[in-house]
Design an enzyme around this catalytic site. Sequence first.
Site, PDB file in Angstrom:
ATOM      1  N   HIS A  63      -9.483   1.303   4.584  1.00 53.41           N
ATOM      2  CA  HIS A  63      -8.233   1.443   5.333  1.00 53.41           C
ATOM      3  C   HIS A  63      -8.480   2.354   6.542  1.00 53.41           C
ATOM      4  O   HIS A  63      -9.261   3.303   6.467  1.00 53.41           O
ATOM      5  CB  HIS A  63      -7.138   2.023   4.432  1.00 53.41           C
ATOM      6  CG  HIS A  63      -5.789   1.951   5.061  1.00 53.41           C
ATOM      7  ND1 HIS A  63      -5.361   2.866   5.996  1.00 53.41           N
ATOM      8  CD2 HIS A  63      -4.797   1.037   4.931  1.00 53.41           C
ATOM      9  CE1 HIS A  63      -4.144   2.512   6.404  1.00 53.41           C
ATOM     10  NE2 HIS A  63      -3.776   1.411   5.780  1.00 53.41           N
ATOM     11  N   GLU A  66      -6.866   4.685   7.701  1.00 59.39           N
ATOM     12  CA  GLU A  66      -6.638   6.115   7.427  1.00 59.39           C
ATOM     13  C   GLU A  66      -7.851   6.733   6.742  1.00 59.39           C
ATOM     14  O   GLU A  66      -8.175   7.901   6.976  1.00 59.39           O
ATOM     15  CB  GLU A  66      -5.356   6.276   6.579  1.00 59.39           C
ATOM     16  CG  GLU A  66      -4.115   6.007   7.427  1.00 59.39           C
ATOM     17  CD  GLU A  66      -2.942   5.417   6.668  1.00 59.39           C
ATOM     18  OE1 GLU A  66      -2.913   5.485   5.420  1.00 59.39           O
ATOM     19  OE2 GLU A  66      -2.040   4.859   7.337  1.00 59.39           O
ATOM     20  N   ASN A 117       0.881  -1.168   0.000  1.00 61.00           N
ATOM     21  CA  ASN A 117       0.000   0.000   0.000  1.00 61.00           C
ATOM     22  C   ASN A 117       0.917   1.216   0.000  1.00 61.00           C
ATOM     23  O   ASN A 117       1.488   1.562   1.025  1.00 61.00           O
ATOM     24  CB  ASN A 117      -0.892  -0.016   1.250  1.00 61.00           C
ATOM     25  CG  ASN A 117      -1.725   1.255   1.377  1.00 61.00           C
ATOM     26  OD1 ASN A 117      -1.748   2.087   0.464  1.00 61.00           O
ATOM     27  ND2 ASN A 117      -2.397   1.409   2.511  1.00 61.00           N
ATOM     28  N   GLU A 126      -5.532  -5.049  10.220  1.00 59.42           N
ATOM     29  CA  GLU A 126      -4.502  -4.049  10.504  1.00 59.42           C
ATOM     30  C   GLU A 126      -4.807  -3.363  11.832  1.00 59.42           C
ATOM     31  O   GLU A 126      -5.634  -2.438  11.881  1.00 59.42           O
ATOM     32  CB  GLU A 126      -4.473  -2.977   9.407  1.00 59.42           C
ATOM     33  CG  GLU A 126      -4.138  -3.516   8.031  1.00 59.42           C
ATOM     34  CD  GLU A 126      -3.484  -2.451   7.154  1.00 59.42           C
ATOM     35  OE1 GLU A 126      -2.378  -2.704   6.678  1.00 59.42           O
ATOM     36  OE2 GLU A 126      -4.061  -1.378   6.959  1.00 59.42           O
ATOM     37  N   LYS A 151       0.179   4.212  -0.263  1.00 59.65           N
ATOM     38  CA  LYS A 151      -0.444   5.404   0.336  1.00 59.65           C
ATOM     39  C   LYS A 151      -0.197   6.610  -0.576  1.00 59.65           C
ATOM     40  O   LYS A 151      -0.216   6.458  -1.785  1.00 59.65           O
ATOM     41  CB  LYS A 151       0.053   5.597   1.776  1.00 59.65           C
ATOM     42  CG  LYS A 151      -0.133   4.306   2.600  1.00 59.65           C
ATOM     43  CD  LYS A 151       0.042   4.475   4.078  1.00 59.65           C
ATOM     44  CE  LYS A 151      -0.180   3.133   4.779  1.00 59.65           C
ATOM     45  NZ  LYS A 151      -0.113   3.200   6.217  1.00 59.65           N
ATOM     46  N   SER A 160       3.387  -2.313  10.198  1.00 62.52           N
ATOM     47  CA  SER A 160       4.833  -2.413  10.400  1.00 62.52           C
ATOM     48  C   SER A 160       5.393  -3.788  10.029  1.00 62.52           C
ATOM     49  O   SER A 160       6.302  -4.294  10.691  1.00 62.52           O
ATOM     50  CB  SER A 160       5.203  -2.035  11.839  1.00 62.52           C
ATOM     51  OG  SER A 160       4.780  -0.706  12.117  1.00 62.52           O
ATOM     52  N   GLY A 210       2.485   2.140  10.844  1.00 63.52           N
ATOM     53  CA  GLY A 210       3.452   3.225  10.729  1.00 63.52           C
ATOM     54  C   GLY A 210       4.128   3.576  12.044  1.00 63.52           C
ATOM     55  O   GLY A 210       4.771   4.613  12.166  1.00 63.52           O
TER      56      GLY A 210
HETATM   57  P1  13P Z   1       3.027   0.292   7.642  1.00 64.19           P
HETATM   58  O1  13P Z   1       3.541  -0.987   7.005  1.00 64.19           O
HETATM   59  O2  13P Z   1       3.777   1.509   7.172  1.00 64.19           O
HETATM   60  O3  13P Z   1       2.905   0.179   9.123  1.00 64.19           O
HETATM   61  O4  13P Z   1       1.543   0.494   7.082  1.00 64.19           O
HETATM   62  C1  13P Z   1       0.659  -0.558   7.167  1.00 64.19           C
HETATM   63  C2  13P Z   1      -0.549  -0.200   6.401  1.00 64.19           C
HETATM   64  O5  13P Z   1      -1.307   0.672   6.794  1.00 64.19           O
HETATM   65  C3  13P Z   1      -0.792  -0.918   5.160  1.00 64.19           C
HETATM   66  O6  13P Z   1      -2.049  -0.638   4.665  1.00 64.19           O
END
Ligand code: 13P
Length: 250
Positions: free
Chosen positions: A94, A96, A9, A166, A11, A212, A172
């Site tokens: 997601h 976010e 992803n 997740e 982002k 992560s 992150g």
């Molecule tokens: P990270 O791998 O940066 O923690 O992000 C995970 C994520 O949100 C994947 O959709």
Amino acid sequence: MRTPIIAGNWKMNKTPKEARELIDALKPLVKAAKATVVVCVPAVDIAEAAKAVRGSNIKVGAQNVHFKASGAYTGELSADMIKAAGASYVIIGHSERRQYFGETDETVNQRVLAAVENGLIPIICVGENKAQREANYTDALVEYQTLIALTGLTPAQVKKVVIAYEPVWAIGTGLTATDEQANETIGVIRKAIARKYGKGVANAVRIQYGGSMKPANVKGLMAQPEIDGGLIGGASLKAEDFAQIVNYEA
Ligand code: 13P
């Protein structure tokens, strides 16, 4: 029995040119992968990414989709458009999107229906935040998020979706759920699917872990019986790191 699926992803990262460069670097590194390999790119990169992956085993995904087929929804993209641009997967719900853009379990469900009706494979994200885990709401919450998201799909359609567990507190942050924590919660999700759609369906659905995930922890997570892959943020932006995750068995 289930083919593992490792998805990046990206982002809000990478221009179309940078997308091509990353995919070009990735192609030779993942060509022998046993897992399904997906890169979920920003919408403006989809067409370029689709060209870049031609002839390779990498699939392209989007990061969101609107639930209507067309109309007065300024700034939004329909499943049809995303498909036509060259994507075959789409991340939906997601954390976010839920946190910063007000998406709810109900709109996540509508997006899932739109994606599936148009032949896109949804990667449906569920997961608890820190306060919810500490209050012991994790299991109830992920069951609810999962079952709402799937409402209206036939059992045959449910079989084909991908779910990404997740935990929000692990995204992150460098904090990862332990292998056992991730396995346990993914097991809870699978049991909820089994109760509603039957064991055959539940055993077919691929459920990823995300938060992560990186070269250093992928082996332990993937060794867990319930974990069928990963949704990778930060570590998917470097070809070598992402390839190491994809090739976790090597
Ligand atoms: P990270 O791998 O940066 O923690 O992000 C995970 C994520 O949100 C994947 O959709």
